[in-house]
Design a protein around this motif. Structure first.
Motif, PDB file in Angstrom:
ATOM      1  N   ASN A   5     -12.524   6.288 -12.378  1.00  0.00           N
ATOM      2  CA  ASN A   5     -12.244   7.650 -11.929  1.00  0.00           C
ATOM      3  C   ASN A   5     -13.522   8.290 -11.407  1.00  0.00           C
ATOM      4  O   ASN A   5     -14.513   8.368 -12.129  1.00  0.00           O
ATOM      5  CB  ASN A   5     -11.695   8.490 -13.082  1.00  0.00           C
ATOM      6  CG  ASN A   5     -10.282   8.074 -13.427  1.00  0.00           C
ATOM      7  OD1 ASN A   5      -9.445   7.895 -12.548  1.00  0.00           O
ATOM      8  ND2 ASN A   5     -10.019   7.908 -14.720  1.00  0.00           N
ATOM      9  N   SER A  19      -0.013   7.660   3.115  1.00  0.00           N
ATOM     10  CA  SER A  19      -0.917   8.801   2.897  1.00  0.00           C
ATOM     11  C   SER A  19      -0.304  10.052   3.512  1.00  0.00           C
ATOM     12  O   SER A  19      -0.042  10.074   4.712  1.00  0.00           O
ATOM     13  CB  SER A  19      -2.276   8.528   3.554  1.00  0.00           C
ATOM     14  OG  SER A  19      -2.791   7.279   3.145  1.00  0.00           O
ATOM     15  N   ILE A  59      -5.498  11.218   5.697  1.00  0.00           N
ATOM     16  CA  ILE A  59      -6.740  10.678   5.133  1.00  0.00           C
ATOM     17  C   ILE A  59      -7.925  11.544   5.548  1.00  0.00           C
ATOM     18  O   ILE A  59      -8.787  11.869   4.733  1.00  0.00           O
ATOM     19  CB  ILE A  59      -6.894   9.196   5.539  1.00  0.00           C
ATOM     20  CG1 ILE A  59      -5.878   8.372   4.726  1.00  0.00           C
ATOM     21  CG2 ILE A  59      -8.322   8.695   5.332  1.00  0.00           C
ATOM     22  CD1 ILE A  59      -5.734   6.948   5.131  1.00  0.00           C
ATOM     23  N   GLY A  87      -7.666  14.940   3.905  1.00  0.00           N
ATOM     24  CA  GLY A  87      -7.850  14.842   2.455  1.00  0.00           C
ATOM     25  C   GLY A  87      -9.258  15.188   2.013  1.00  0.00           C
ATOM     26  O   GLY A  87      -9.487  15.527   0.845  1.00  0.00           O
ATOM     27  N   ASP A  88     -10.219  15.079   2.916  1.00  0.00           N
ATOM     28  CA  ASP A  88     -11.609  15.382   2.557  1.00  0.00           C
ATOM     29  C   ASP A  88     -11.963  16.845   2.773  1.00  0.00           C
ATOM     30  O   ASP A  88     -13.030  17.288   2.352  1.00  0.00           O
ATOM     31  CB  ASP A  88     -12.566  14.495   3.357  1.00  0.00           C
ATOM     32  CG  ASP A  88     -12.480  13.055   2.904  1.00  0.00           C
ATOM     33  OD1 ASP A  88     -12.166  12.837   1.720  1.00  0.00           O
ATOM     34  OD2 ASP A  88     -12.716  12.161   3.713  1.00  0.00           O
ATOM     35  N   TYR A 147     -10.825   2.394   8.593  1.00  0.00           N
ATOM     36  CA  TYR A 147     -11.603   2.881   7.443  1.00  0.00           C
ATOM     37  C   TYR A 147     -12.854   2.062   7.153  1.00  0.00           C
ATOM     38  O   TYR A 147     -13.625   2.405   6.256  1.00  0.00           O
ATOM     39  CB  TYR A 147     -10.718   2.909   6.181  1.00  0.00           C
ATOM     40  CG  TYR A 147      -9.287   3.308   6.451  1.00  0.00           C
ATOM     41  CD1 TYR A 147      -9.007   4.577   6.962  1.00  0.00           C
ATOM     42  CD2 TYR A 147      -8.234   2.432   6.246  1.00  0.00           C
ATOM     43  CE1 TYR A 147      -7.695   4.948   7.260  1.00  0.00           C
ATOM     44  CE2 TYR A 147      -6.925   2.800   6.534  1.00  0.00           C
ATOM     45  CZ  TYR A 147      -6.656   4.047   7.041  1.00  0.00           C
ATOM     46  OH  TYR A 147      -5.381   4.416   7.331  1.00  0.00           O
ATOM     47  N   PRO A 169     -13.577  13.134  -6.229  1.00  0.00           N
ATOM     48  CA  PRO A 169     -12.964  11.904  -5.738  1.00  0.00           C
ATOM     49  C   PRO A 169     -13.755  11.306  -4.577  1.00  0.00           C
ATOM     50  O   PRO A 169     -14.451  12.036  -3.858  1.00  0.00           O
ATOM     51  CB  PRO A 169     -11.584  12.361  -5.256  1.00  0.00           C
ATOM     52  CG  PRO A 169     -11.348  13.685  -5.868  1.00  0.00           C
ATOM     53  CD  PRO A 169     -12.683  14.301  -6.130  1.00  0.00           C
ATOM     54  N   LEU A 170     -13.650  10.019  -4.391  1.00  0.00           N
ATOM     55  CA  LEU A 170     -14.274   9.379  -3.229  1.00  0.00           C
ATOM     56  C   LEU A 170     -13.667   9.964  -1.956  1.00  0.00           C
ATOM     57  O   LEU A 170     -12.538  10.442  -1.963  1.00  0.00           O
ATOM     58  CB  LEU A 170     -14.006   7.877  -3.253  1.00  0.00           C
ATOM     59  CG  LEU A 170     -14.609   7.082  -4.404  1.00  0.00           C
ATOM     60  CD1 LEU A 170     -14.295   5.596  -4.221  1.00  0.00           C
ATOM     61  CD2 LEU A 170     -16.111   7.301  -4.484  1.00  0.00           C
ATOM     62  N   PRO A 171     -14.410   9.894  -0.852  1.00  0.00           N
ATOM     63  CA  PRO A 171     -13.814  10.281   0.428  1.00  0.00           C
ATOM     64  C   PRO A 171     -12.501   9.520   0.646  1.00  0.00           C
ATOM     65  O   PRO A 171     -12.390   8.348   0.265  1.00  0.00           O
ATOM     66  CB  PRO A 171     -14.872   9.853   1.446  1.00  0.00           C
ATOM     67  CG  PRO A 171     -16.164   9.878   0.680  1.00  0.00           C
ATOM     68  CD  PRO A 171     -15.818   9.487  -0.715  1.00  0.00           C
ATOM     69  N   SER A 172     -11.525  10.187   1.231  1.00  0.00           N
ATOM     70  CA  SER A 172     -10.189   9.588   1.367  1.00  0.00           C
ATOM     71  C   SER A 172     -10.219   8.264   2.115  1.00  0.00           C
ATOM     72  O   SER A 172      -9.472   7.340   1.779  1.00  0.00           O
ATOM     73  CB  SER A 172      -9.262  10.561   2.096  1.00  0.00           C
ATOM     74  OG  SER A 172      -9.113  11.740   1.349  1.00  0.00           O
ATOM     75  N   ALA A 173     -11.065   8.160   3.129  1.00  0.00           N
ATOM     76  CA  ALA A 173     -11.109   6.915   3.907  1.00  0.00           C
ATOM     77  C   ALA A 173     -11.633   5.770   3.049  1.00  0.00           C
ATOM     78  O   ALA A 173     -11.196   4.625   3.175  1.00  0.00           O
ATOM     79  CB  ALA A 173     -11.982   7.080   5.144  1.00  0.00           C
ATOM     80  N   ARG A 199      -3.886  11.921  -3.929  1.00  0.00           N
ATOM     81  CA  ARG A 199      -4.727  12.314  -5.056  1.00  0.00           C
ATOM     82  C   ARG A 199      -3.944  12.476  -6.359  1.00  0.00           C
ATOM     83  O   ARG A 199      -4.523  12.779  -7.403  1.00  0.00           O
ATOM     84  CB  ARG A 199      -5.435  13.648  -4.722  1.00  0.00           C
ATOM     85  CG  ARG A 199      -6.415  13.555  -3.563  1.00  0.00           C
ATOM     86  CD  ARG A 199      -7.828  13.252  -4.033  1.00  0.00           C
ATOM     87  NE  ARG A 199      -8.679  12.767  -2.963  1.00  0.00           N
ATOM     88  CZ  ARG A 199      -9.499  13.521  -2.237  1.00  0.00           C
ATOM     89  NH1 ARG A 199      -9.586  14.798  -2.448  1.00  0.00           N
ATOM     90  NH2 ARG A 199     -10.235  12.970  -1.294  1.00  0.00           N
ATOM     91  N   THR A 252      -8.154   0.549  -1.494  1.00  0.00           N
ATOM     92  CA  THR A 252      -6.801   0.203  -1.943  1.00  0.00           C
ATOM     93  C   THR A 252      -6.096  -0.728  -0.964  1.00  0.00           C
ATOM     94  O   THR A 252      -5.180  -1.433  -1.357  1.00  0.00           O
ATOM     95  CB  THR A 252      -5.926   1.456  -2.138  1.00  0.00           C
ATOM     96  OG1 THR A 252      -5.951   2.224  -0.938  1.00  0.00           O
ATOM     97  CG2 THR A 252      -6.441   2.311  -3.280  1.00  0.00           C
ATOM     98  N   ARG A 253      -6.515  -0.729   0.295  1.00  0.00           N
ATOM     99  CA  ARG A 253      -5.809  -1.562   1.270  1.00  0.00           C
ATOM    100  C   ARG A 253      -6.411  -2.958   1.406  1.00  0.00           C
ATOM    101  O   ARG A 253      -5.772  -3.855   1.977  1.00  0.00           O
ATOM    102  CB  ARG A 253      -5.782  -0.871   2.632  1.00  0.00           C
ATOM    103  CG  ARG A 253      -4.707   0.223   2.735  1.00  0.00           C
ATOM    104  CD  ARG A 253      -4.986   1.121   3.913  1.00  0.00           C
ATOM    105  NE  ARG A 253      -3.913   2.043   4.212  1.00  0.00           N
ATOM    106  CZ  ARG A 253      -3.662   3.169   3.546  1.00  0.00           C
ATOM    107  NH1 ARG A 253      -4.395   3.496   2.503  1.00  0.00           N
ATOM    108  NH2 ARG A 253      -2.674   3.957   3.911  1.00  0.00           N
ATOM    109  N   SER A 285       0.850  -1.207   0.000  1.00  0.00           N
ATOM    110  CA  SER A 285       0.000   0.000   0.000  1.00  0.00           C
ATOM    111  C   SER A 285       0.874   1.241   0.000  1.00  0.00           C
ATOM    112  O   SER A 285       1.966   1.221   0.555  1.00  0.00           O
ATOM    113  CB  SER A 285      -0.870   0.026   1.262  1.00  0.00           C
ATOM    114  OG  SER A 285      -1.850  -0.970   1.223  1.00  0.00           O
ATOM    115  N   ALA A 296      -8.842   4.769   0.802  1.00  0.00           N
ATOM    116  CA  ALA A 296      -7.863   4.029   1.606  1.00  0.00           C
ATOM    117  C   ALA A 296      -8.347   2.605   1.853  1.00  0.00           C
ATOM    118  O   ALA A 296      -7.579   1.646   1.774  1.00  0.00           O
ATOM    119  CB  ALA A 296      -7.620   4.742   2.930  1.00  0.00           C
TER     120      ALA A 296
END
Lengths: 452, 452
Positions: free
Chosen positions: B273, A293, A348, A351-352, B407, B277-281, A387, B287-288, A290, B284
């Motif tokens: 895409n 962040s 994270i 980021g929002d 998350y 963008p999706l919320p960062s959490a 991002r 992707t994790r 991973s 996360a």
């Protein structure tokens, strides 16, 4: 299309650029394909108050010889991170000031003893580890089953020391201790010369020196030397090595080459279709790693006014999102510059929100320590590296438990004529620019051997 | 393009199909976009010795009411997994035969006591867990810092029991115990009615019933009901919900809709895409998470000859790659069929060989237990689910340590007009077809509330 290249290099970060530089130095006919409209990868040029700065990687440790040599050759000078004066430190509910980076001032005698013992435990584990083949050691499976958090809670009873290691993990990996394999953590420390050297900004440490004008210009200089061999805005869709020759396809072009160097973060290789497919263990490794962040910020003031108050600008707080931060003002400017980070879960969450909101968070923290002057910055800028389409995170990839010991041994294994670069494949200073250079150098040497 | 749809459903696995079915039942105007050239997702039609079989998910547990009801409505009959006779079991160096699934026969009295205590520990942990909000419990951070492996080594001293749990983890998650968060493991067990029910093929268990003609035909029937609302070969590139309406883009078409249901494995959402963008959490989390690794195989013989020897066809060996396997011969055929799995690291290693080589591995194992008759199969087929472009693994996604507690709470949270389905978002039988149906149903209900 009979013009077969010696090599195609994918990715024009420091790793790909260094591989290309070495191959060209040996007279090889190469092309470098870069998905972005710029070079430098996880280093990036920016401006604050009209000053050129680094929005990505920026520091140099004195032991990072490859980067130092490149900078010397290009006459890019360095200056030390400003440390004279008091740092602000908060750990597990206690706030205080310490001289420079000497966080031990902050500890009780009992905690100092525990810190000594904890560091000895870490160094003992490190000494048993082979930095090139950490997955091969008899202990590796066990170390890899554990998260740093679980180990930490066993290794020390001191909540303050636990907090310190958690902050260090967030700063090194931009991830939480519960998410990181202990084996990966130890291997990373080993490659960077140990915990103390990595977290230090003082002589010999990982955050010791800064580049006048920014480290990004070294990447730009390397790119200039490549001339038309460098092609920007060329994301690679597929690599076919099923026949003797490698065929590299982008949206608009096709390249034939004897060898390919993939110098992108391992987690991004999943965007490329490989034919034949990569070995399963390599795919498993790439998909299970991973990216950290992080949001990096810079804030500019007319002067480094905190210095007059006895502060060195460093703030490390485990209870604030915009930490750590450092005084990175260049000595040849009157401006006061602080650079800092939202890291791991703080990144994270932040980021929002938006840049304006993060700016307020940073200003409030600085004002709490340095007073009202902090309320009126000249300028603020930040970058959320998660991002960035072609990074998806920074500083590097980290391994959760159970990945390195199972699939790690394939991280540098060539797949037919495909060779792997990128800082994550380095054996020293992985995750740093120096690691990127080392990995690029190693991949170039593999290619040269393959071509001869 | 003024024809705005009520909803676009992305993914025509059981989850997307069920969401679409429910929305159409309420008279909504929808389109289902599927990247593959077929429906069914992680279920898949195949043939062996001219018999229709399931190359993906295939079993039904009696408590899986949604799937049973669909099958009833379509007159798809079931038959029980064959269990009469002896199973072969190898665990930590000891091989033996047990009646049906009663692995306790295999244990010494001391081990039976330890097994009882271990199961009590698991059930105690389960009882403290909230299946809808596992990340909210006070214990969650601690449980999530630990891998199943680390917990296991503390929870029992019996190497045989540890081996058993490792095999169970490989079978449930197609991943190794060192890679799986204890919190994720427990939450998964909770949603499936507990460990005993999930691993059982006997009455009430997760592997109890098989579908005549295969479960995949239920997906195909659901697809037929959708008619032209279903569009195959339409991978979605981007979803824009920045204005009031959702704009869904594929290579060849654009769809406007009031709502979107994303019913693909969470790890594959990174191919889309999102704007904004999706919320960062959520990013996360996506992707994790990692997909499990599994190669499913089928082998056909003229008769289930092992039955005459007193075997039920089940082989569970912790020292062989092609395990577990089961007798899945349909009662209305004379053929003897065994289906089995290369799981977790076995799947990763076997993924680099080929079908012929894996066939030899399977035959050698069967011959070692069932004799020479096993050497002459009629047919063999297998599928490496990690190589399926639109699955990238099976059966489901698993969470490494430190992900769910940080998350996980965003797994079902709508992002503007985007709703989440897919079996990983289920609160019961996540990772199973039943979970896919439940998640699709929940997402459809969210959309209906949003439209009204």
């Amino acid at each position: 299309m009979d013009a077969t290249l010696d090599a195609v290099v994918i990715g024009a970060g420091f790793s790909g650029l260094n591989a290309a530089r070495i191959l060209r130095g040996e007279g090889k006919n190469i092309v470098v394909l870069e998905a972005r409209d710029r070079v430098g990868g996880r280093t990036k040029h920016g401006q604050i108050a009209r000053l050129d700065i680094d929005l990505g990687g920026m520091w140099l440790a004195p032991s990072q010889v490859r980067l130092a040599e490149l900078a010397d050759r290009m006459n890019v000078g360095r200056y030390p991170t400003y440390l004279a004066g008091k740092s602000v430190l908060t750990m597990a509910g206690k706030t205080g000031l310490v001289n420079g980076e000497d966080f031990t001032e902050f500890l009780t005698i009992q905690e100092k003893i525990q810190a000594y013992l904890l560091l000895r435990k870490i160094n003992h584990l490190l000494s048993a580890l082979d930095e090139v083949d950490p997955w091969g050691s008899p202990q590796s499976k066990k170390l890899d089953s554990t998260s740093v958090e679980i180990w930490l809670c066993e290794a020390t009873q001191s909540e303050r020391l636990r907090s310190l290691i958690r902050v260090i993990c967030a700063s090194l990996f931009c991830a939480e201790t519960s998410q990181i394999s202990l084996l990966f953590f130890l291997n990373y420390l080993k490659g960077g010369g140990g915990l103390e050297s990595m977290i230090s900004a003082d002589t010999g440490g990982g955050q010791n020196l800064l580049f006048h004008g920014g480290v990004h210009q070294i990447a730009r200089n390397m790119a200039q030397e490549l001339g038309s061999a460098l092609r920007l805005n060329e994301p690679v869709h597929s690599i076919d090595v099923s026949n003797g020759i490698a065929v590299v396809n982008t949206q608009s072009a096709q390249f034939w080459a004897k060898r390919v160097i993939v110098a992108v973060p391992p987690t991004l290789t999943n965007k490329i279709n490989f034919n034949p497919p990569l070995p399963s263990a390599q795919t498993a490794l790439h998909t299970r790693l991973s990216m950290g962040s992080v949001i990096k910020f810079w804030i500019a003031y007319p002067t480094p006014f905190w210095r007059q108050q006895g502060f060195n600008g460093s703030i490390v707080r485990d209870d604030r999102p915009a930490s750590p931060c450092f005084d990175v003002s260049p000595p040849n400017s009157e401006l006061g510059l602080i650079a800092g980070f939202f890291e791991a879960d703080h990144a994270i969450h932040a980021g929002d929100s938006n840049t304006l909101h993060r700016r307020e968070t940073v200003i409030a923290m600085l004002a709490a320590h340095f007073g009202e002057q902090a309320l009126k910055p000249l300028d603020y800028i930040d970058v959320d590296w998660s991002r960035e389409e072609w990074s998806k995170g920074c500083y590097g990839a980290f391994a959760p438990p159970g990945v390195m010991s199972h699939y790690g041994s394939s991280i540098r294994t060539p797949h037919r004529s495909i060779h792997w670069a990128g800082t994550e494949t380095a054996t020293q200073w992985a995750g740093y620019i120096e690691g990127a250079l080392q990995a690029g150098e190693r991949a170039a040497q593999e290619v040269l051997r393959g071509l001869s």
